[in-house]
Write a protein that holds these residues in place. Structure first.
Motif, PDB file in Angstrom:
ATOM      1  N   GLY A   8       0.788  -1.226   0.000  1.00  0.00           N
ATOM      2  CA  GLY A   8       0.000   0.000   0.000  1.00  0.00           C
ATOM      3  C   GLY A   8       0.820   1.276   0.000  1.00  0.00           C
ATOM      4  N   GLY A   9       0.091   2.378   0.180  1.00  0.00           N
ATOM      5  CA  GLY A   9       0.699   3.698   0.177  1.00  0.00           C
ATOM      6  C   GLY A   9       0.696   4.353  -1.186  1.00  0.00           C
ATOM      7  N   LEU A  10      -0.033   3.754  -2.144  1.00  0.00           N
ATOM      8  CA  LEU A  10       0.002   4.205  -3.548  1.00  0.00           C
ATOM      9  C   LEU A  10      -1.360   4.719  -4.001  1.00  0.00           C
ATOM     10  CD1 LEU A  10       1.718   0.903  -4.814  1.00  0.00           C
ATOM     11  CD2 LEU A  10       2.860   2.886  -3.883  1.00  0.00           C
ATOM     12  N   GLY A  11      -2.013   5.711  -3.399  1.00  0.00           N
ATOM     13  CA  GLY A  11      -1.563   6.488  -2.279  1.00  0.00           C
ATOM     14  C   GLY A  11      -2.099   5.983  -0.950  1.00  0.00           C
ATOM     15  N   PRO A  12      -1.725   6.669   0.112  1.00  0.00           N
ATOM     16  CA  PRO A  12      -2.075   6.240   1.473  1.00  0.00           C
ATOM     17  C   PRO A  12      -3.577   6.219   1.757  1.00  0.00           C
ATOM     18  CG  PRO A  12      -0.280   7.826   1.477  1.00  0.00           C
ATOM     19  CD  PRO A  12      -0.793   7.807   0.082  1.00  0.00           C
ATOM     20  N   LEU A  67       8.787  -5.285  -0.874  1.00  0.00           N
ATOM     21  CA  LEU A  67       7.623  -5.456  -0.004  1.00  0.00           C
ATOM     22  C   LEU A  67       6.927  -6.790  -0.277  1.00  0.00           C
ATOM     23  CD1 LEU A  67       6.117  -1.848  -0.143  1.00  0.00           C
ATOM     24  CD2 LEU A  67       7.581  -2.849   1.621  1.00  0.00           C
ATOM     25  N   ALA A  68       6.862  -7.199  -1.545  1.00  0.00           N
ATOM     26  CA  ALA A  68       6.251  -8.488  -1.880  1.00  0.00           C
ATOM     27  C   ALA A  68       6.998  -9.630  -1.209  1.00  0.00           C
ATOM     28  CB  ALA A  68       6.221  -8.671  -3.394  1.00  0.00           C
ATOM     29  N   HIS A  69       8.322  -9.577  -1.236  1.00  0.00           N
ATOM     30  CA  HIS A  69       9.123 -10.623  -0.582  1.00  0.00           C
ATOM     31  C   HIS A  69       8.937 -10.582   0.935  1.00  0.00           C
ATOM     32  CE1 HIS A  69      11.096 -12.197  -4.086  1.00  0.00           C
ATOM     33  NE2 HIS A  69      11.566 -11.027  -4.436  1.00  0.00           N
ATOM     34  N   GLU A  70       8.818  -9.401   1.498  1.00  0.00           N
ATOM     35  CA  GLU A  70       8.603  -9.285   2.939  1.00  0.00           C
ATOM     36  C   GLU A  70       7.243  -9.877   3.327  1.00  0.00           C
ATOM     37  OE1 GLU A  70       9.376  -8.891   6.736  1.00  0.00           O
ATOM     38  OE2 GLU A  70      10.833  -8.437   5.145  1.00  0.00           O
ATOM     39  N   LEU A  71       6.241  -9.633   2.518  1.00  0.00           N
ATOM     40  CA  LEU A  71       4.924 -10.222   2.779  1.00  0.00           C
ATOM     41  C   LEU A  71       4.988 -11.742   2.670  1.00  0.00           C
ATOM     42  CD1 LEU A  71       2.650  -7.695   0.841  1.00  0.00           C
ATOM     43  CD2 LEU A  71       2.673  -8.065   3.311  1.00  0.00           C
ATOM     44  N   GLU A  72       5.762 -12.222   1.722  1.00  0.00           N
ATOM     45  CA  GLU A  72       5.939 -13.666   1.583  1.00  0.00           C
ATOM     46  C   GLU A  72       6.555 -14.247   2.851  1.00  0.00           C
ATOM     47  OE1 GLU A  72       7.143 -16.351  -2.221  1.00  0.00           O
ATOM     48  OE2 GLU A  72       8.627 -14.871  -1.596  1.00  0.00           O
ATOM     49  N   ARG A  73       7.518 -13.534   3.414  1.00  0.00           N
ATOM     50  CA  ARG A  73       8.147 -13.990   4.663  1.00  0.00           C
ATOM     51  C   ARG A  73       7.169 -13.936   5.832  1.00  0.00           C
ATOM     52  NH1 ARG A  73      12.827 -11.664   2.205  1.00  0.00           N
ATOM     53  NH2 ARG A  73      12.313  -9.573   2.944  1.00  0.00           N
ATOM     54  N   GLN A  74       6.142 -13.094   5.717  1.00  0.00           N
ATOM     55  CA  GLN A  74       5.118 -12.998   6.753  1.00  0.00           C
ATOM     56  C   GLN A  74       4.047 -14.092   6.600  1.00  0.00           C
ATOM     57  OE1 GLN A  74       4.819 -10.797   9.314  1.00  0.00           O
ATOM     58  NE2 GLN A  74       6.651  -9.599   8.862  1.00  0.00           N
ATOM     59  N   ASN A  75       4.244 -14.976   5.613  1.00  0.00           N
ATOM     60  CA  ASN A  75       3.353 -16.127   5.387  1.00  0.00           C
ATOM     61  C   ASN A  75       1.927 -15.713   5.013  1.00  0.00           C
ATOM     62  OD1 ASN A  75       5.323 -18.175   5.945  1.00  0.00           O
ATOM     63  ND2 ASN A  75       5.101 -17.706   8.120  1.00  0.00           N
ATOM     64  N   VAL A  76       1.808 -14.654   4.204  1.00  0.00           N
ATOM     65  CA  VAL A  76       0.480 -14.302   3.719  1.00  0.00           C
ATOM     66  C   VAL A  76       0.062 -15.310   2.653  1.00  0.00           C
ATOM     67  CG1 VAL A  76       0.854 -11.858   4.221  1.00  0.00           C
ATOM     68  CG2 VAL A  76       1.283 -12.722   1.907  1.00  0.00           C
ATOM     69  N   ASP A  77      -1.247 -15.436   2.458  1.00  0.00           N
ATOM     70  CA  ASP A  77      -1.779 -16.373   1.469  1.00  0.00           C
ATOM     71  C   ASP A  77      -2.113 -15.712   0.143  1.00  0.00           C
ATOM     72  OD1 ASP A  77      -2.148 -18.898   3.151  1.00  0.00           O
ATOM     73  OD2 ASP A  77      -3.185 -17.404   4.373  1.00  0.00           O
TER      74      ASP A  77
END
Length: 238
Positions: A8-12, A67-77
């Motif tokens: 997110g943030g595109l825009g906030p 950010l996509a890789h960070e979300l992947e590390r957060q185990n999102v589905d």
């Protein structure tokens, strides 16, 4: 219940409204029946339209991929990006992670087919328009796109950047001028193809036969991650 990741943030403000619509469209009787979300609200991501059109050299893709890789590390589905211009990078993002990444443009096409709509008017950024992001997908669904003329497209960009992104009051006469031109060109439904225009719909009366792509994105996330309310089937304004 699945976990949703949001770039997110595109825009906030659009990101905040996107989260609101997800909650409103979820059939939840308790807190625990709502979707767990991991949200990166990152407004420092370089402007997508400026980069796509060659007006600036700051590529937004590396930060989006981070950010996509960070979300992947957060185990999102599932990963959602509430920015339509950023869908220009969708193939690169989808290939970079193992987590499915929502495609709001494709989801919109499928919704339009289910509603029997064959010709739509597009209000979107110059980047989205000039790169034919909607046409490239909609043609496979036999949906025709019509766009504002040069002067009306300037009005759309002014609404997005000078009004909504700047937190100023929107000149709705300009919006209605563009909408009427698209209807005169044969559009059956007007697509708000920029999530900043979703804020306009939140705060003003946009009239009938308008489909907000942030509603389509939100409904898609709910259908993928939780139980959807019936409103997910009736997203075009009456």
């Amino acid at each position: 219940m699945k976990k949703l990741g949001i770039i997110g943030g595109l825009g906030p403000m659009a990101t905040a409204y996107f989260m609101q619509r997800i909650i409103e469209l979820t059939d939840a009787a308790s807190d625990q029946e709502n979707i767990e979300m991991v949200v990166y609200n990152c407004p420092s991501i370089p402007d997508r339209t400026g980069y796509i059109l060659g007006r600036n050299k700051e590529n937004p893709l590396p930060k989006i991929l981070e950010l996509a890789h960070e979300l992947e590390r957060q185990n999102v589905d599932y990963i959602a990006i509430p920015c339509i211009t950023a869908h220009y990078f969708h193939p690169d993002i989808a290939k970079a992670v193992f987590v499915p990444v929502g495609n709001g443009i494709k989801e919109t096409a499928e919704y339009l087919v289910s509603a029997g709509v064959q010709k739509v008017g597009i209000m979107a950024t110059d980047g989205t328009v000039q790169m034919h992001l909607f046409d490239s997908v909609f043609k496979d669904f036999d949906i025709q796109c019509v766009y504002p003329d040069v002067e009306c497209q300037k009005l759309v960009m002014s609404i997005i950047y000078d009004d909504v992104k700047a937190g100023r009051k929107v000149n709705m006469e300009e919006f209605y001028t563009v909408k009427e031109q698209l209807f005169e060109a044969g559009a059956e439904v007007i697509i708000l193809g920029c999530t900043e225009l979703s804020i306009l719909k939140r705060d003003y009366d946009v009239g009938p036969r308008v489909l907000d792509i942030i509603d389509v994105l939100a409904a898609d996330c709910v259908n993928k991650c939780a139980v959807a309310r019936p409103e997910c089937q009736s997203l075009i304004t009456k």
